[in-house]
Scaffold this motif. Structure first.
Motif, short mmCIF file in Angstrom:
data_model
loop_
_atom_site.label_atom_id
_atom_site.label_comp_id
_atom_site.label_asym_id
_atom_site.label_seq_id
_atom_site.Cartn_x
_atom_site.Cartn_y
_atom_site.Cartn_z
N MET A 94 -3.71 2.14 -1.50
CA MET A 94 -3.01 2.45 -0.25
C MET A 94 -3.91 2.23 0.96
O MET A 94 -3.44 1.84 2.03
CB MET A 94 -2.53 3.91 -0.27
CG MET A 94 -1.67 4.27 0.91
SD MET A 94 -0.68 5.73 0.60
CE MET A 94 -1.68 6.98 1.34
N MET A 95 -5.22 2.43 0.78
CA MET A 95 -6.16 2.37 1.90
C MET A 95 -6.96 1.06 1.93
O MET A 95 -7.72 0.84 2.87
CB MET A 95 -7.13 3.56 1.84
CG MET A 95 -6.44 4.88 2.06
SD MET A 95 -5.51 4.87 3.62
CE MET A 95 -4.62 6.40 3.49
N ASP A 96 -6.81 0.24 0.90
CA ASP A 96 -7.59 -1.01 0.83
C ASP A 96 -7.12 -1.98 1.92
O ASP A 96 -6.04 -2.55 1.85
CB ASP A 96 -7.38 -1.62 -0.57
CG ASP A 96 -8.25 -2.86 -0.80
OD1 ASP A 96 -8.47 -3.62 0.17
OD2 ASP A 96 -8.67 -3.07 -1.94
N LYS A 97 -7.96 -2.16 2.93
CA LYS A 97 -7.57 -2.96 4.09
C LYS A 97 -7.24 -4.39 3.72
O LYS A 97 -6.24 -4.96 4.17
CB LYS A 97 -8.68 -2.94 5.15
CG LYS A 97 -8.77 -1.62 5.91
CD LYS A 97 -9.48 -1.84 7.24
CE LYS A 97 -9.28 -0.64 8.16
NZ LYS A 97 -9.92 0.60 7.62
N ASN A 100 -3.92 -4.64 1.75
CA ASN A 100 -2.76 -4.39 2.60
C ASN A 100 -2.53 -5.49 3.63
O ASN A 100 -1.40 -5.76 4.03
CB ASN A 100 -2.87 -3.02 3.27
CG ASN A 100 -2.57 -1.89 2.31
OD1 ASN A 100 -1.42 -1.52 2.10
ND2 ASN A 100 -3.60 -1.36 1.65
N ASN A 105 1.85 -3.56 3.61
CA ASN A 105 1.62 -2.21 3.11
C ASN A 105 2.74 -1.83 2.13
O ASN A 105 3.76 -1.27 2.50
CB ASN A 105 1.53 -1.22 4.26
CG ASN A 105 1.01 0.12 3.79
OD1 ASN A 105 1.25 0.52 2.67
ND2 ASN A 105 0.29 0.82 4.68
N ALA A 108 3.60 1.98 1.76
CA ALA A 108 4.55 2.47 2.76
C ALA A 108 5.97 2.02 2.40
O ALA A 108 6.93 2.78 2.53
CB ALA A 108 4.16 1.97 4.15
N MET A 111 7.31 4.16 -0.44
CA MET A 111 7.66 5.51 0.02
C MET A 111 8.95 5.50 0.85
O MET A 111 9.72 6.44 0.83
CB MET A 111 6.51 6.09 0.85
CG MET A 111 5.31 6.45 -0.01
SD MET A 111 4.02 7.31 0.93
CE MET A 111 3.03 5.96 1.49
#
Ligand SMILES: *[C@@H]1O[C@H](CO)[C@@H](O)[C@H](O)[C@H]1NC(C)=O
Ligand SMILES: *[C@@H]1O[C@H](CO)[C@@H](O)[C@H](O)[C@H]1NC(C)=O
Ligand SMILES: *[C@@H]1O[C@H](CO)[C@@H](O)[C@H](O)[C@H]1NC(C)=O
Ligand SMILES: *[C@@H]1O[C@H](CO)[C@@H](O)[C@H](O)[C@H]1NC(C)=O
Length: 157
Positions: A94-97, A100, A105, A108, A111
């Motif tokens: 989720m945070m891997d730039k 993403n 993303n 996101a 979700m």
């Protein structure tokens, strides 16, 4: 005889050249590969799948509906969800730039779409059907009767 010997010598020399030059010319590629592997090893397809499984696997409502609908049975289905969630967390997808940026993303997206799907009677690849109030009370899912459709299941399981 003389020319045979020269050819043999030439061949030997070119072999030596290949052996000597080989490792040197591969070094930059190995360095590149190493750099790439430390940034991202996850494909967008895997990111997409693991995001979706994680959202389903970590919400008790989706999780129960998914396990109920899956034709694979409780234990294999639980394992699929939990394995994907572990991969998702361990790789910090989720945070891997880089990931993403490459794929969009997808955390996101999962979700956002999981509740939309659920409202439409869908969990992952499965169609679930909301029963009219009062029927099937006491089933594991209350008033939700789950009808598994095999469509798309092969892709997921
Ligand atoms: C995950 O969910 C998104 C949003 O619904 C969907 O576009 C995507 O195809 C799904 N990924 C997989 C692997 O099914
Ligand atoms: C992806 O979306 C999630 C949820 O909105 C957010 O928390 C996360 O920071 C985003 N990831 C990146 C790399 O921007
Ligand atoms: C799980 O999903 C349900 C149905 O969309 C939602 O009402 C609930 O708030 C979610 N739970 C969590 C912990 O996100
Ligand atoms: C939403 O439903 C579609 C099928 O209509 C499915 O392909 C997708 O994976 C689902 N997304 C999530 C996040 O469950």
């Amino acid at each position: 005889m003389q020319s045979f010997t020269s050819i043999t010598t030439l061949l030997l020399l070119s072999f030596l050249q290949v052996i000597l030059a080989g490792p040197i010319s591969f070094v930059p590629e190995l360095v590149q590969l190493g750099t790439r592997q430390t940034t991202t090893t996850v494909s967008c397809a895997e990111y997409s799948m693991d995001s979706n499984y994680t959202v389903i696997g970590t919400n008790s409502t989706y999780r129960a509906a998914f396990i109920q609908a899956s034709p694979a049975g409780t234990d294999p289905t639980t394992s699929i969800l939990d394995t994907a969630t572990k991969k998702f967390m361990d790789a910090n997808m989720m945070m891997d730039k880089a990931l993403n940026a490459e794929c969009g993303n997808l955390s996101a997206l999962a979700m956002k779409e999981a509740p939309v799907n659920f409202t439409n009677g869908i969990v992952g690849p499965f169609t679930i059907k909301k029963a009219s109030a009062g029927t099937r009370v006491g089933s594991g899912l209350g008033s939700v009767v789950v009808v598994a459709t095999m469509v798309g299941a092969a892709l997921w399981l």
